[in-house]
Enzyme design. Structure first.
Site, short mmCIF file in Angstrom:
data_model
loop_
_atom_site.label_atom_id
_atom_site.label_comp_id
_atom_site.label_asym_id
_atom_site.label_seq_id
_atom_site.Cartn_x
_atom_site.Cartn_y
_atom_site.Cartn_z
N ASP A 52 0.82 -1.20 0.00
CA ASP A 52 0.00 0.00 0.00
C ASP A 52 0.86 1.25 0.00
O ASP A 52 0.35 2.37 -0.09
CB ASP A 52 -0.99 0.00 1.16
N ASP A 91 -1.17 -6.41 -0.61
CA ASP A 91 -1.35 -5.70 0.65
C ASP A 91 -2.81 -5.28 0.79
O ASP A 91 -3.32 -4.53 -0.05
CB ASP A 91 -0.45 -4.46 0.65
N LYS A 121 -1.30 -9.62 2.74
CA LYS A 121 -0.61 -9.07 3.92
C LYS A 121 -1.53 -8.16 4.70
O LYS A 121 -2.26 -7.35 4.12
CB LYS A 121 0.65 -8.30 3.51
N GLU A 123 -1.60 -5.83 8.63
CA GLU A 123 -0.70 -5.18 9.57
C GLU A 123 -1.15 -5.34 11.02
O GLU A 123 -2.32 -5.48 11.32
CB GLU A 123 -0.60 -3.67 9.25
N GLU A 190 9.29 -4.40 10.52
CA GLU A 190 9.73 -3.11 9.98
C GLU A 190 10.19 -2.16 11.08
O GLU A 190 9.50 -1.99 12.10
CB GLU A 190 8.58 -2.45 9.19
#
Length: 289
Positions: A52, A91, A121, A123, A190
């Site tokens: 994204d 994403d 994916k 988050e 990350e």
């Protein structure tokens, strides 16, 4: 591996696990359209993420939050058409999976059916762990993402490293372990201190891809526009630029503009001609009207 030696056999999740077990680093990069997909394919990367981050690098938004499902699907389908070997991750954008398991499954199914992704994916930990478990139970391979999670960067205090205290680091590790327990196939970590990644790795059985998380992860990912110097925005500390394509592109377009304005381009070698005698016939036809 050189671009000329890149194999064409399509990778599977088992290949990533085999790389991890063999200590062979996994290479992941983002791509957002057909040409960038062809480039990373030729370069021999293992995984392609249609992140994204496209919201900012490709679509001009100020953050990743505004990008829609349909926009992400359009970009992901273009990337799919340019890939043969790498695994493709889609994403799921902000607001497309958080509210319920049913919404998460419906969104992920669109990415699989319409865009042909191999994994999706999502988050964070927390309630996202429940979404991950529901997706896995629905037969959808999932990639987790912990540490700095751009979709919720505001809540995390902005785009800054996470896990810099022992307590905060433990929270990152707990999120990672919860996602593994939920059945995710891959984990992105990350912007955390290298020490956090080093502490996390022995606790996980799934491949871990780092971005600004040190060298202990099983692989690394960078944004296509960052590593090639295309994006004009500021780069994070962990970004290494391997080319400066933006400057080269500006130089090239400026040279073209100068030649057009100076009457240099197009030259005779850039045009088409008519067969002998046809131009004269055309003038006769025009005159006879």
């Amino acid at each position: 591996m050189s671009a000329h030696a890149a194999p064409t056999k399509r990778l599977a999740l088992g290949d990533l696990v085999a790389k991890r077990d063999a200590g062979e680093p996994i290479v992941m990069v983002t791509a957002y359209d057909f040409p960038s997909a062809q480039i990373v394919e030729a370069a021999g990367v293992d995984i392609v993420l249609v992140g994204d981050s496209a919201a900012m690098t490709a679509l001009g938004y100020d953050s990743t939050v505004p990008v829609t499902i349909d926009e992400m699907l359009m970009l992901t389908k273009a990337v799919r058409r340019g890939l043969t070997r790498p695994l493709l991750i889609g994403d799921l954008p902000f607001g497309s999976y958080e509210a319920s398991d049913e919404i998460a499954i419906a969104t992920a199914q669109r990415f699989i059916k319409e865009a042909g992704v191999d994994l999706v994916k999502i988050e964070r930990g927390g309630t996202t762990v429940d979404r991950a478990r529901a997706l896995v139970n629905a037969g959808i391979p999932v990639v987790g993402h912990v540490g700095l999670t751009p979709q919720t960067a505001t809540a995390l205090g902005g785009y800054r490293a996470q896990g810099r205290t022992a307590e905060a680091a433990l929270a990152v590790i707990d999120d990672a372990l919860a996602l593994q327990a939920a059945g995710v196939s891959l984990l992105v970590v990350e912007a955390v201190p290298s020490e956090v990644t080093a502490a996390l790795m022995p606790l996980l059985d799934i491949p871990v891809i780092g971005i600004g998380a040190g060298a202990d992860a099983d692989g690394q990912v960078l944004v296509f526009h960052d590593l090639l110097g295309i994006y004009a925005g500021g780069a994070a500390k962990f970004v290494k630029r391997y080319a400066d394509l933006r400057a080269a592109s500006v130089e090239g377009v400026a040279a073209y503009a100068d030649e057009v304005r100076d009457g240099v381009y197009p030259g005779p070698e850039h045009g088409y001609g008519m067969p002998e005698g046809e131009a004269a016939r055309l003038r006769e036809l025009i005159a006879g009207r």
